[in-house]
Write a protein that holds these residues in place. Sequence first.
Motif, PDB file in Angstrom:
ATOM      1  N   GLU A 160      32.210  24.379 -26.297  1.00 12.03           N
ATOM      2  CA  GLU A 160      32.714  24.729 -27.624  1.00 12.03           C
ATOM      3  C   GLU A 160      32.817  26.248 -27.639  1.00 12.03           C
ATOM      4  OE1 GLU A 160      31.759  23.194 -32.026  1.00 12.03           O
ATOM      5  OE2 GLU A 160      30.163  24.434 -31.151  1.00 12.03           O
ATOM      6  N   ILE A 161      34.061  26.756 -27.790  1.00 12.35           N
ATOM      7  CA  ILE A 161      34.288  28.178 -27.539  1.00 12.35           C
ATOM      8  C   ILE A 161      33.490  29.068 -28.510  1.00 12.35           C
ATOM      9  CG2 ILE A 161      36.029  30.017 -27.407  1.00 12.35           C
ATOM     10  CD1 ILE A 161      38.052  27.901 -26.505  1.00 12.35           C
ATOM     11  N   VAL A 162      33.490  28.728 -29.801  1.00 10.72           N
ATOM     12  CA  VAL A 162      32.824  29.568 -30.803  1.00 10.72           C
ATOM     13  C   VAL A 162      31.337  29.751 -30.498  1.00 10.72           C
ATOM     14  CG1 VAL A 162      32.180  29.765 -33.235  1.00 10.72           C
ATOM     15  CG2 VAL A 162      34.461  28.965 -32.628  1.00 10.72           C
ATOM     16  N   SER A 163      30.650  28.659 -30.166  1.00  8.13           N
ATOM     17  CA  SER A 163      29.201  28.737 -29.985  1.00  8.13           C
ATOM     18  C   SER A 163      28.800  28.979 -28.536  1.00  8.13           C
ATOM     19  CB  SER A 163      28.560  27.422 -30.473  1.00  8.13           C
ATOM     20  OG  SER A 163      29.060  26.335 -29.698  1.00  8.13           O
ATOM     21  N   GLY A 164      29.725  28.737 -27.605  1.00 10.49           N
ATOM     22  CA  GLY A 164      29.388  28.861 -26.195  1.00 10.49           C
ATOM     23  C   GLY A 164      28.533  27.702 -25.696  1.00 10.49           C
ATOM     24  N   ARG A 165      28.365  26.687 -26.529  1.00 10.92           N
ATOM     25  CA  ARG A 165      27.501  25.551 -26.190  1.00 10.92           C
ATOM     26  C   ARG A 165      28.312  24.498 -25.427  1.00 10.92           C
ATOM     27  NH1 ARG A 165      26.810  20.553 -29.196  1.00 10.92           N
ATOM     28  NH2 ARG A 165      28.670  20.973 -30.406  1.00 10.92           N
ATOM     29  N   ILE A 166      27.678  23.816 -24.431  1.00 16.16           N
ATOM     30  CA  ILE A 166      28.344  22.717 -23.728  1.00 16.16           C
ATOM     31  C   ILE A 166      28.267  21.479 -24.621  1.00 16.16           C
ATOM     32  CG2 ILE A 166      28.365  21.255 -21.664  1.00 16.16           C
ATOM     33  CD1 ILE A 166      29.127  24.268 -21.231  1.00 16.16           C
ATOM     34  N   ALA A 167      29.410  21.077 -25.158  1.00 14.57           N
ATOM     35  CA  ALA A 167      29.428  19.961 -26.107  1.00 14.57           C
ATOM     36  C   ALA A 167      29.521  18.615 -25.393  1.00 14.57           C
ATOM     37  CB  ALA A 167      30.613  20.118 -27.056  1.00 14.57           C
ATOM     38  N   GLY A 168      30.110  18.630 -24.226  1.00 14.57           N
ATOM     39  CA  GLY A 168      30.280  17.375 -23.506  1.00 14.57           C
ATOM     40  C   GLY A 168      30.822  17.606 -22.119  1.00 14.57           C
ATOM     41  N   TYR A 169      31.217  16.502 -21.479  1.00 16.28           N
ATOM     42  CA  TYR A 169      31.682  16.555 -20.101  1.00 16.28           C
ATOM     43  C   TYR A 169      32.846  15.584 -19.917  1.00 16.28           C
ATOM     44  CZ  TYR A 169      27.069  18.594 -19.470  1.00 16.28           C
ATOM     45  OH  TYR A 169      25.962  19.386 -19.583  1.00 16.28           O
ATOM     46  N   GLU A 170      33.671  15.888 -18.918  1.00 12.93           N
ATOM     47  CA  GLU A 170      34.651  14.888 -18.489  1.00 12.93           C
ATOM     48  C   GLU A 170      34.163  14.292 -17.183  1.00 12.93           C
ATOM     49  OE1 GLU A 170      38.792  16.065 -18.048  1.00 12.93           O
ATOM     50  OE2 GLU A 170      39.315  14.086 -17.263  1.00 12.93           O
ATOM     51  N   ALA A 171      34.214  12.972 -17.095  1.00 14.22           N
ATOM     52  CA  ALA A 171      33.820  12.269 -15.874  1.00 14.22           C
ATOM     53  C   ALA A 171      35.015  12.240 -14.933  1.00 14.22           C
ATOM     54  CB  ALA A 171      33.381  10.847 -16.204  1.00 14.22           C
ATOM     55  N   LEU A 172      34.837  12.794 -13.725  1.00 14.81           N
ATOM     56  CA  LEU A 172      35.908  12.817 -12.725  1.00 14.81           C
ATOM     57  C   LEU A 172      35.386  12.165 -11.450  1.00 14.81           C
ATOM     58  CD1 LEU A 172      37.064  16.446 -13.511  1.00 14.81           C
ATOM     59  CD2 LEU A 172      38.462  14.381 -13.839  1.00 14.81           C
ATOM     60  N   VAL A 173      36.100  11.158 -11.000  1.00 12.76           N
ATOM     61  CA  VAL A 173      35.607  10.391  -9.869  1.00 12.76           C
ATOM     62  C   VAL A 173      35.994  11.084  -8.559  1.00 12.76           C
ATOM     63  CG1 VAL A 173      37.649   8.884  -9.727  1.00 12.76           C
ATOM     64  CG2 VAL A 173      35.415   8.012  -8.997  1.00 12.76           C
ATOM     65  N   ARG A 174      35.135  10.956  -7.549  1.00  8.98           N
ATOM     66  CA  ARG A 174      35.349  11.522  -6.212  1.00  8.98           C
ATOM     67  C   ARG A 174      35.066  10.433  -5.189  1.00  8.98           C
ATOM     68  NH1 ARG A 174      37.339  14.667  -8.509  1.00  8.98           N
ATOM     69  NH2 ARG A 174      37.064  16.884  -8.829  1.00  8.98           N
ATOM     70  N   TRP A 175      35.858  10.442  -4.127  1.00  6.47           N
ATOM     71  CA  TRP A 175      35.573   9.522  -3.030  1.00  6.47           C
ATOM     72  C   TRP A 175      35.175  10.330  -1.816  1.00  6.47           C
ATOM     73  CZ3 TRP A 175      39.716   6.001  -0.323  1.00  6.47           C
ATOM     74  CH2 TRP A 175      39.094   5.255   0.677  1.00  6.47           C
ATOM     75  N   GLN A 176      33.920  10.215  -1.448  1.00  7.93           N
ATOM     76  CA  GLN A 176      33.426  10.910  -0.268  1.00  7.93           C
ATOM     77  C   GLN A 176      33.693   9.997   0.929  1.00  7.93           C
ATOM     78  OE1 GLN A 176      32.613  14.078  -1.061  1.00  7.93           O
ATOM     79  NE2 GLN A 176      32.688  14.312   1.170  1.00  7.93           N
ATOM     80  N   HIS A 177      34.828  10.231   1.604  1.00  5.10           N
ATOM     81  CA  HIS A 177      35.245   9.382   2.717  1.00  5.10           C
ATOM     82  C   HIS A 177      34.552   9.843   3.992  1.00  5.10           C
ATOM     83  CE1 HIS A 177      37.832   7.606   5.784  1.00  5.10           C
ATOM     84  NE2 HIS A 177      38.290   6.798   4.859  1.00  5.10           N
ATOM     85  N   PRO A 178      33.976   8.892   4.782  1.00  8.11           N
ATOM     86  CA  PRO A 178      33.215   9.287   5.973  1.00  8.11           C
ATOM     87  C   PRO A 178      34.025  10.160   6.950  1.00  8.11           C
ATOM     88  CG  PRO A 178      33.434   6.867   5.800  1.00  8.11           C
ATOM     89  CD  PRO A 178      33.931   7.458   4.517  1.00  8.11           C
ATOM     90  N   GLU A 179      35.333   9.910   7.114  1.00 10.91           N
ATOM     91  CA  GLU A 179      36.125  10.731   8.037  1.00 10.91           C
ATOM     92  C   GLU A 179      37.065  11.696   7.321  1.00 10.91           C
ATOM     93  OE1 GLU A 179      37.702   7.325   9.953  1.00 10.91           O
ATOM     94  OE2 GLU A 179      35.578   6.820  10.148  1.00 10.91           O
ATOM     95  N   ARG A 180      37.651  11.241   6.240  1.00  7.56           N
ATOM     96  CA  ARG A 180      38.651  12.077   5.580  1.00  7.56           C
ATOM     97  C   ARG A 180      38.037  13.136   4.667  1.00  7.56           C
ATOM     98  NH1 ARG A 180      43.719   8.185   5.273  1.00  7.56           N
ATOM     99  NH2 ARG A 180      42.745   6.458   6.321  1.00  7.56           N
TER     100      ARG A 180
END
Length: 383
Positions: A160-180
């Motif tokens: 939140e820009i005014v307060s500088g407080r972290i209001a929340g998060y976006e969940a972003l998925v990652r695939w940790q591929h063994p070779e790629r």
Amino acid sequence: PYSELFKAGELVFAEGDAPTCAYLIEAGRIEISTTQLGEPRVLAELGPGMLLGEMAVLDDSTRTASARALTDCRLIPIDKAQFAERLANADPVVRALLMSQLTRYRSALARLTGEVDGSDPVLAAQPDDADAVDKIRLESELRAALERKELEVRLQPIEEIVSGRIAGYEALVRWQHPERGAVSPAEFIRLAEETSLIVPIGDYVLARVCDMLVEFRTRGRKPLPFIAANLSGRQIDDPGLVGRILDLLRARDLPPDRLKLEVTESLVMDHARIGDLIAHCHSVGMPVALDDFGTGYSNLGPLLTLNFDQIKLDASFIKALDRPRGVAMVGVIVGMARALDCDLVAEGVETREQREILHRLGCRYAQGWLVGKPQSLGDVLEH
Ligand code: C2E
Ligand code: CA
Ligand code: CA
Ligand code: CA
């Protein structure tokens, strides 16, 4: 439709002919035969509704069998170009499957007729086969990765820009591929969307998000931050989605307003469908955000009819804040969001200057590398 007549006993095409078309049998019966070590051998008998001579047309090779009318026949010719066009537009995976079946059939036929010199040009791979096979492999690996829980859900902070407080998060998925290595969701989400795999992946992400909310509560984070999850088109089409999310929330005794759903602008084309989703979410207290606002399908239509709680302004607008035109446009969008009683989130905020301008314009939230990169839950909890 235009059709050709063949008398009983008449040859439709002969082994070794160059193909110009395939046929659809409208009436009558056709015998397919080939020469095996000098002897004729019947391969099949075909009847109405069946295709004839399509194989040579598909891979543009000479006829490997002859077709003769057993009775008086009526055949509809299908032009080579007609197939070629369909094939060119087909899903590459389907094309690869078809071509591999064709190759297998042809080598079986060659074995049958004693021509196993291996010089069959059909066996040469199609240029885009490799891509398609790669895709099939990636798809099976993704399926396995999901079972082995190799998909990681990261959290990117939203400030939140005014307060500088972290209001929340976006969940972003990652695939940790063994070779790629780390495979970008931009790559595998599209792949998953082409199959039904996106449904279990989506459910997995949503369950992880709920578990993370529990983790925040357990650690005593107050107020409890929200987490926003991205939805794909298939998930939106799934009428059971909201019910399943509610089950996840209730099982953990979580308030529904801490889970936000993000719907990307390109999926909002079907307003009625999204309207139903929003109404359903609102009836249970779950907010819905319009993602990637201002990209590709840019159109104010969705905002005219759909009651979003939040608008996520695409990063391209934030990049444009170094120009007066960009500042002017973001200013107008801030005003519009306020008038619609929507919260505005600026995406892709990378510099202090950008945050400063957004602050001055009155944008409520900022998300981007300046605030934080997508991090594991462990890293988030340490701060
Ligand atoms: P998105 O929803 O627009 O997510 C924001 C993307 O911007 C993320 O890319 C994020 O890492 C990246 N990003 C954030 N801040 C910055 C910044 O300051 N600069 C730059 N250059 N990039 C930044 P990511 O994680 O690669 O995700 C790509 C897309 O994949 C997402 O775009 C979203 O559409 C999709 N996606 C991610 N996770 C999921 C999921 O669980 N389900 C579905 N259906 N789609 C997902
Ligand atoms: Ca998003
Ligand atoms: Ca976005
Ligand atoms: Ca509102």
